[in-house]
Design an enzyme around this catalytic site. Structure first.
Site, PDB file in Angstrom:
ATOM      1  N   GLY A 240       0.784  -1.229   0.000  1.00  0.00           N
ATOM      2  CA  GLY A 240       0.000   0.000   0.000  1.00  0.00           C
ATOM      3  C   GLY A 240       0.809   1.268   0.000  1.00  0.00           C
ATOM      4  N   GLU A 282       4.833  -5.757   1.526  1.00  0.00           N
ATOM      5  CA  GLU A 282       4.522  -6.159   0.156  1.00  0.00           C
ATOM      6  C   GLU A 282       4.349  -4.956  -0.780  1.00  0.00           C
ATOM      7  OE1 GLU A 282       1.974 -10.068   1.678  1.00  0.00           O
ATOM      8  OE2 GLU A 282       0.944  -8.364   0.759  1.00  0.00           O
ATOM      9  N   PRO A 283       5.386  -4.173  -0.999  1.00  0.00           N
ATOM     10  CA  PRO A 283       5.240  -3.050  -1.945  1.00  0.00           C
ATOM     11  C   PRO A 283       5.106  -3.565  -3.375  1.00  0.00           C
ATOM     12  CG  PRO A 283       7.539  -3.343  -1.357  1.00  0.00           C
ATOM     13  CD  PRO A 283       6.749  -4.292  -0.484  1.00  0.00           C
ATOM     14  N   ARG A 285       3.359  -1.037  -6.142  1.00  0.00           N
ATOM     15  CA  ARG A 285       3.376   0.263  -6.808  1.00  0.00           C
ATOM     16  C   ARG A 285       4.679   1.021  -6.537  1.00  0.00           C
ATOM     17  NH1 ARG A 285      -1.383   2.700  -7.776  1.00  0.00           N
ATOM     18  NH2 ARG A 285      -2.295   1.387  -6.147  1.00  0.00           N
ATOM     19  N   CYS A 351     -14.115   3.423 -27.860  1.00  0.00           N
ATOM     20  CA  CYS A 351     -15.461   3.950 -28.075  1.00  0.00           C
ATOM     21  C   CYS A 351     -16.259   3.939 -26.771  1.00  0.00           C
ATOM     22  CB  CYS A 351     -16.165   3.136 -29.150  1.00  0.00           C
ATOM     23  SG  CYS A 351     -17.743   3.841 -29.664  1.00  0.00           S
ATOM     24  N   GLU A 352     -15.860   4.812 -25.849  1.00  0.00           N
ATOM     25  CA  GLU A 352     -16.528   4.998 -24.567  1.00  0.00           C
ATOM     26  C   GLU A 352     -16.339   6.453 -24.135  1.00  0.00           C
ATOM     27  OE1 GLU A 352     -18.293   2.934 -22.739  1.00  0.00           O
ATOM     28  OE2 GLU A 352     -17.868   0.977 -23.670  1.00  0.00           O
TER      29      GLU A 352
END
Length: 427
Positions: A240, A282-283, A285, A351-352
């Site tokens: 996190g 637990e990195p 990112r 296409c959104e």
């Protein structure tokens, strides 16, 4: 501000010593570009910050962030361990040289055959529910099998509601009130419970939410230690730890973060007389997020009710802005020295209506053919990409000291067809 932005003497974006515009000339767009040295630096910065205050420490990389095999090999060389959440992640990490004792598997709503597979790979099993514990006991010989449990510390934090993994609304972990009995049950079944795991969310840039989680988790662990007779070999507080995404955010003071949290951890160990278990974090990112850039080409400058800068990638390439309303900083890779002159929307080619990388973003004058760099794309970029709109997935390029390597080839239209078939009655 530290968004890992570098400019070379041509006024172009520099990624790991490579000129972004030259990479585009060689490989086309869109492409993910990963800086090898940044991955190594991020890992070592994290590892060294925590071992300074508690030597019995291990990093378990949350590989769901980025499972490219070159990235995994880099981290395997550095001595990192793995946090895996699926059998596929266990498979690929074993192929990259991680031994079973370097992989912690945390399943969630896992099938019996999946539990059998990960157990056969001799990884550390982290159990999420009473159901999983009982089903595992029925499918394997539990005698002496070391396991841990994920607990819900009733603390949640994160940059978006979908990223908060602790608290009463979370689907993850066992309840505090059942922890003692579950550890006792595990022993009765023949297992050897040796660990406790928790996770509160992602994108955290402040030590305070983490300290709340440590306090809550350690109170649960202390009670389990005293009432169920568990001597913990390790305690894992999950991941996190965030990175700055906006220019206003500062890079986390990692040493201060480590010092504050380790101090509380040690106090709780002493309070409950729990010895010195190994501390796991637990990195994901933090290690890979700012090591990658998506390079895209501007194919349309559209003056409508708003000004749209249209590029040749969409949320099939980077889902986070559409899914989490996430900010990703964007630079004009071939005009790095030019100042913003306008406010525009950067739109993708899916296409959104929600396919936007940015709203009201200050950028320099932009022309069709310019190259944009979408930063901080190393975490949950390719791993969340898709073939939506039947668009092939882009290539991934690794750079090291200016040299580039294709580490995943771009898909073709044929690749999208490959695993499909037409029944005889439709031919």
């Amino acid at each position: 501000m530290d968004l890992n932005i570098k400019t070379n003497d041509k006024g172009h974006l520099d990624i790991g010593g490579a000129d972004a515009c030259e990479l585009v000339e060689e490989y086309g767009t869109p492409i993910y570009v990963i800086d090898e040295e940044r991955v190594r630096d991020n890992y070592n910065r994290f590892y060294n910050a925590f071992t300074k205050f508690y030597p019995k420490f291990k990093v378990f990389y949350a590989c769901k962030a980025n499972t490219n095999i070159a990235v995994l090999k880099i981290l395997e060389e550095e001595g990192c361990c793995i946090d895996a959440v699926s059998p596929g992640e266990v498979y690929i990490c074993k192929k990259m040289g991680f031994s079973g004792d370097r992989i912690l598997f945390t399943g969630n709503n896992i099938r019996n055959d999946e539990m059998d597979y990960v157990n056969s790979e001799d990884v550390i099993l982290n159990i999420d529910s009473v159901s999983a514990l009982k089903r595992l006991a029925e499918s394997i010989d539990p005698q002496g099998k070391k396991i841990s449990f994920r607990v819900n510390p009733m603390v949640g934090a994160g940059h978006h509601g979908h990223c908060i993994t602790g608290g009463e609304m979370s689907k993850f972990g066992i309840m505090e009130t059942e922890a003692v009995e579950i550890y006792k049950l595990a022993k009765e079944l023949g297992f050897e419970p040796v660990g406790m795991h928790s996770h509160i969310g992602s994108g955290i840039l402040d030590p305070e939410p983490f300290k709340l989680a440590i306090e809550s988790t350690m109170n649960i662990a202390g009670k389990v230690h005293q009432e169920a007779g568990i001597d913990f070999e390790f305690i894992d507080f999950g991941g996190g730890v965030g990175i700055p995404y906006t220019p206003e955010e500062e890079l986390l003071d990692l040493e201060h973060f480590a010092e504050e949290n380790i101090k509380l951890f040690k106090e709780k160990l002493e309070e409950f007389d729990m010895g010195e278990p190994i501390l796991y974090l637990e990195p994901g990112r933090y290690i890979v997020g700012d090591a990658s850039v998506i390079l895209v080409e501007v194919n349309s400058v559209k003056e409508s009710y708003r000004k749209f800068i249209g590029v040749d990638a969409g949320f099939n390439t980077l889902l986070r802005p559409a899914m989490y309303d996430s900010y990703h900083h964007i630079v004009v890779a071939n005009k790095m020295n030019e100042e913003p002159t306008q406010t525009v929307d950067v739109a993708g080619n899916v296409c959104e209506s929600g396919d936007l990388f940015a709203r009201d973003r200050p950028l320099p004058d932009i022309e069709e053919g310019d190259i944009l760099g979408i930063l901080n794309a190393g975490a949950y970029g390719y791993t969340m990409a898709s073939n939506y709109n039947s668009r092939p997935l882009p290539a991934e390029i690794l750079v090291k000291n200016g040299e580039s390597f294709v580490i995943r080839e771009a898909q073709t239209f044929d690749d999208i067809f490959e695993k499909q078939s037409i029944p005889e009655h439709l031919k």
